[in-house]
Scaffold this motif. Structure first.
Motif, PDB file in Angstrom:
ATOM      1  N   PRO A   3     -11.779  -2.553   0.555  1.00 26.46           N
ATOM      2  CA  PRO A   3     -11.087  -1.278   0.283  1.00 26.46           C
ATOM      3  C   PRO A   3     -11.863  -0.057   0.781  1.00 26.46           C
ATOM      4  O   PRO A   3     -11.283   1.009   0.938  1.00 26.46           O
ATOM      5  CB  PRO A   3     -10.957  -1.260  -1.249  1.00 26.46           C
ATOM      6  CG  PRO A   3     -11.860  -2.322  -1.764  1.00 26.46           C
ATOM      7  CD  PRO A   3     -12.104  -3.304  -0.656  1.00 26.46           C
ATOM      8  N   ALA A  53      -7.854   1.663   3.013  1.00 29.80           N
ATOM      9  CA  ALA A  53      -7.446   2.280   1.750  1.00 29.80           C
ATOM     10  C   ALA A  53      -6.284   1.521   1.112  1.00 29.80           C
ATOM     11  O   ALA A  53      -6.165   1.466  -0.106  1.00 29.80           O
ATOM     12  CB  ALA A  53      -7.070   3.741   1.977  1.00 29.80           C
ATOM     13  N   GLU A  54      -5.434   0.916   1.939  1.00 30.36           N
ATOM     14  CA  GLU A  54      -4.245   0.236   1.401  1.00 30.36           C
ATOM     15  C   GLU A  54      -4.541  -1.209   0.997  1.00 30.36           C
ATOM     16  O   GLU A  54      -3.621  -1.925   0.603  1.00 30.36           O
ATOM     17  CB  GLU A  54      -3.104   0.206   2.430  1.00 30.36           C
ATOM     18  CG  GLU A  54      -2.668   1.542   2.997  1.00 30.36           C
ATOM     19  CD  GLU A  54      -3.640   2.060   4.054  1.00 30.36           C
ATOM     20  OE1 GLU A  54      -4.218   1.242   4.797  1.00 30.36           O
ATOM     21  OE2 GLU A  54      -3.850   3.298   4.115  1.00 30.36           O
ATOM     22  N   ARG A  79      -5.125  -4.517  -0.883  1.00 29.19           N
ATOM     23  CA  ARG A  79      -4.649  -4.827  -2.228  1.00 29.19           C
ATOM     24  C   ARG A  79      -5.150  -6.196  -2.672  1.00 29.19           C
ATOM     25  O   ARG A  79      -5.711  -6.955  -1.888  1.00 29.19           O
ATOM     26  CB  ARG A  79      -3.134  -4.720  -2.306  1.00 29.19           C
ATOM     27  CG  ARG A  79      -2.399  -5.548  -1.300  1.00 29.19           C
ATOM     28  CD  ARG A  79      -0.907  -5.236  -1.391  1.00 29.19           C
ATOM     29  NE  ARG A  79      -0.141  -6.333  -0.840  1.00 29.19           N
ATOM     30  CZ  ARG A  79       0.075  -6.497   0.462  1.00 29.19           C
ATOM     31  NH1 ARG A  79      -0.432  -5.652   1.339  1.00 29.19           N
ATOM     32  NH2 ARG A  79       0.771  -7.522   0.896  1.00 29.19           N
ATOM     33  N   ARG A 127      -8.522  -2.363  10.240  1.00 27.19           N
ATOM     34  CA  ARG A 127      -7.360  -1.568   9.801  1.00 27.19           C
ATOM     35  C   ARG A 127      -6.089  -1.959  10.570  1.00 27.19           C
ATOM     36  O   ARG A 127      -5.018  -2.099   9.979  1.00 27.19           O
ATOM     37  CB  ARG A 127      -7.636  -0.075  10.010  1.00 27.19           C
ATOM     38  CG  ARG A 127      -8.524   0.489   8.928  1.00 27.19           C
ATOM     39  CD  ARG A 127      -8.632   2.016   9.017  1.00 27.19           C
ATOM     40  NE  ARG A 127      -9.950   2.383   8.544  1.00 27.19           N
ATOM     41  CZ  ARG A 127     -10.945   2.830   9.310  1.00 27.19           C
ATOM     42  NH1 ARG A 127     -10.758   3.027  10.601  1.00 27.19           N
ATOM     43  NH2 ARG A 127     -12.120   3.097   8.785  1.00 27.19           N
ATOM     44  N   HIS A 177      -4.935  -5.293   9.415  1.00 30.08           N
ATOM     45  CA  HIS A 177      -4.398  -5.199   8.058  1.00 30.08           C
ATOM     46  C   HIS A 177      -2.977  -4.660   8.089  1.00 30.08           C
ATOM     47  O   HIS A 177      -2.086  -5.166   7.402  1.00 30.08           O
ATOM     48  CB  HIS A 177      -5.304  -4.322   7.184  1.00 30.08           C
ATOM     49  CG  HIS A 177      -5.014  -4.466   5.724  1.00 30.08           C
ATOM     50  ND1 HIS A 177      -4.052  -3.720   5.077  1.00 30.08           N
ATOM     51  CD2 HIS A 177      -5.538  -5.294   4.786  1.00 30.08           C
ATOM     52  CE1 HIS A 177      -4.020  -4.076   3.802  1.00 30.08           C
ATOM     53  NE2 HIS A 177      -4.905  -5.037   3.600  1.00 30.08           N
ATOM     54  N   ALA A 178      -2.763  -3.634   8.912  1.00 29.15           N
ATOM     55  CA  ALA A 178      -1.414  -3.069   9.008  1.00 29.15           C
ATOM     56  C   ALA A 178      -0.435  -4.141   9.498  1.00 29.15           C
ATOM     57  O   ALA A 178       0.682  -4.254   9.001  1.00 29.15           O
ATOM     58  CB  ALA A 178      -1.416  -1.869   9.943  1.00 29.15           C
ATOM     59  N   GLY A 184       0.546  -4.879   6.002  1.00 25.79           N
ATOM     60  CA  GLY A 184       1.116  -3.542   5.866  1.00 25.79           C
ATOM     61  C   GLY A 184       2.559  -3.585   5.389  1.00 25.79           C
ATOM     62  O   GLY A 184       3.086  -4.661   5.109  1.00 25.79           O
ATOM     63  N   PRO A 185       3.201  -2.414   5.286  1.00 27.26           N
ATOM     64  CA  PRO A 185       4.569  -2.345   4.753  1.00 27.26           C
ATOM     65  C   PRO A 185       5.528  -3.243   5.522  1.00 27.26           C
ATOM     66  O   PRO A 185       6.348  -3.914   4.913  1.00 27.26           O
ATOM     67  CB  PRO A 185       4.950  -0.876   4.938  1.00 27.26           C
ATOM     68  CG  PRO A 185       3.686  -0.143   5.238  1.00 27.26           C
ATOM     69  CD  PRO A 185       2.656  -1.130   5.679  1.00 27.26           C
ATOM     70  N   ARG A 189       5.025  -6.732   4.485  1.00 25.18           N
ATOM     71  CA  ARG A 189       5.489  -6.979   3.134  1.00 25.18           C
ATOM     72  C   ARG A 189       7.009  -7.076   3.065  1.00 25.18           C
ATOM     73  O   ARG A 189       7.559  -7.859   2.318  1.00 25.18           O
ATOM     74  CB  ARG A 189       5.000  -5.879   2.206  1.00 25.18           C
ATOM     75  CG  ARG A 189       4.108  -6.451   1.131  1.00 25.18           C
ATOM     76  CD  ARG A 189       3.621  -5.400   0.199  1.00 25.18           C
ATOM     77  NE  ARG A 189       2.918  -4.330   0.912  1.00 25.18           N
ATOM     78  CZ  ARG A 189       2.458  -3.249   0.302  1.00 25.18           C
ATOM     79  NH1 ARG A 189       2.628  -3.096  -0.997  1.00 25.18           N
ATOM     80  NH2 ARG A 189       1.826  -2.325   0.974  1.00 25.18           N
TER      81      ARG A 189
END
Ligand code: ASP
Ligand code: MG
Length: 469
Positions: free
Chosen positions: A236, A240-241, A243, A443, A446-447, A451-452, A455
């Motif tokens: 983290p 930042a995102e 989880r 990063r 991760h995206a 990432g959104p 998901r």
């Protein structure tokens, strides 16, 4: 029955002990056995004190012990509601520490079994304090001497459990009180030889104790209560995102441990995992959060496993060694000669890639590189680069997922990938980048995988701090 283990920060002060009590109370219907670490940094202080003593500095050694004693009694007085009683109970333990330190200061050396006895006192003290505190708060806790429950080899400093003997002694020392409705509180990290000589399991050994007790008691699960939320999809501090990963297989967790995942070392959980007992990592400051479940089952058996990406890990301070030769590279013997050089210099090799005329390896301990270079130059031309990082995507099912490599490279855009390999375990895809590109690579990945967008397509929660160790 369940085993609840509380780490140093989860028993380190009065509010922590109050939270511990609430957590244990909540679990009462599941018949908890409570395993505790030493309070806060006690073990480090004991190591420091013994070091001073072994150099002959009795005064400084005893000062450190007095600091530990004062701090412990401050917390214990409030947590147990009775300063004089807890002080009286702990007096022989602190007395023994003073005696051992004084003797060591005269000898100027530490007999190996004295080291174990000394360091065991952190947990012997904290377990007594916690048992008393739980009783003060109305729970039927009983202190159990770990040395009567966990039987080990006499390998001082790193004792190994004798599971058969421990099964018998734990049945009597832990199962019996649980059957009576009591809550046993026992020191982690500590055991004894069959003759009753105190041993320790090695630094960080309380998790190991918890897993051992869970195994011999056939507990339903182990809970490791610590000060983080669980394993994360990435460090983290970098993402930042990032989880929490809800579920991860023990093997995936091991893969991440190499990258310095701080939470725990899955090898210490083996006694539980091998018996199919799941381990839950929970945050004792936020008991409402679900944490991470490390499960024993084969990955892929779980619909939640989705496309299989669990976490992104990263390790900086890596060096790469490129060895090129015009000699028949694959001719039998060349690779052996090559790896012999690393072995001779006691340097472990992590990633390996080969081509027709070259071999590249990574090492994370650059200490011996000049000697290695010297020896390798006798058989090939050698190029060494430092300041690199390994970035690693971990996930059991990656191997079954088409297009993973394509997604990795697409997401990395213009990050220059210097080396790539799929781990032999096929549980990770690792690649080397320049150290200064590592955070950006993590990063971007991760995206892509967590990432959104990922998901929305129904991918699972995943991972542990892929901490750039
Ligand atoms: N107190 C011991 C240590 O600091 C064992 C543990 O906390 O797990 O290493
Ligand atoms: Mg610990």
């Amino acid at each position: 029955m369940i085993v609840q283990k509380f780490g140093g920060t989860s028993v380190g002060d009065v509010p922590a002990i109050a939270r511990l009590a609430a957590i244990v109370r909540e679990a009462r219907s599941e018949h908890p056995v409570v395993v505790v670490s030493a309070m806060g940094d006690t073990t480090d202080r004991l190591v420091e004190s013994l070091g001073l003593a072994s150099r002959g500095d009795a005064k400084a050694a005893l000062e450190v012990l007095e600091g530990v004693r004062r701090r412990t009694l401050e917390v214990a007085a409030v947590a147990t509601g009775s300063a004089p009683e807890v002080e009286e109970e702990l007096a022989p333990l602190f007395g023994a520490l003073v005696d051992i330190a004084s003797a060591v200061a005269i000898l100027r050396s530490v007999p190996p079994d004295a080291d174990d006895l000394f360091l065991a006192h952190g947990e012997l003290v904290s377990s007594r304090v916690v048992a008393r505190a739980l009783r003060f708060l109305g729970l039927p806790a009983v202190w159990v001497d770990a040395r009567t429950a966990l039987v080990t080899t006499a390998r001082f400093g790193r004792a190994q459990p004798d599971l058969e003997r421990t099964r018998v002694s734990s049945a009597e020392r832990l199962r019996v009180p649980v059957a009576r409705g009591d809550i046993p509180v026992v020191a982690g990290f500590v055991g004894a030889t069959p003759e009753g000589r105190t041993t320790i399991l090695g630094r960080g050994g309380s998790d190991y104790s918890a897993a051992i007790f869970a195994a011999v008691l056939e507990a339903r699960r182990v809970e490791i209560w610590t000060d983080v939320d669980g394993m994360m999809t990435a460090d983290p501090r970098i993402v930042a995102e990032a989880r929490v990963v809800a579920r991860i297989s023990a093997e995936e967790a091991s893969e991440l441990a190499y990258f310095g995942a701080r939470v725990l070392h899955p090898l210490t959980l083996a006694p539980a995992i091998e018996r199919g007992i799941p381990v839950h990592v929970r945050n004792s400051r936020h008991a409402e959060r679900p944490g991470t479940e490390i499960h024993a089952g084969p990955a892929g058996s779980d619909p939640q496993d989705g496309d299989g990406a669990r976490s992104i890990a990263c390790k900086k301070g890596i060096a790469t060694v490129d060895v090129a030769t015009s000699r028949m590279l694959m001719a039998s013997g060349f690779l052996r000669t090559l790896f012999d050089v690393f072995a001779r210099h006691d340097t472990a090799v992590d990633m390996v890639t080969t081509s027709e005329v070259s071999v590249s390896v990574t090492v994370d301990d650059p200490g011996r590189l000049s000697g290695i270079q010297h020896d390798l130059e006798e058989i090939a031309s050698v190029e060494i680069a430092t300041g690199r990082a390994i970035v690693c995507l971990v996930g059991e099912n990656l191997k079954f997922t088409p297009g993973v490599a394509a997604r990795i490279f697409r997401s990395l855009g213009n990050v220059n990938v210097l080396m790539i390999s799929q781990g032999a375990s096929r549980r990770n895809v690792s690649f080397v980048v320049a150290e200064e590109d590592a955070d950006r690579a993590v990063r971007l990945l991760h995206a892509e995988f967590f990432g959104p967008a990922a998901r929305m397509s129904g991918r699972p929660e995943s991972g542990e701090p892929g901490s750039c160790a």
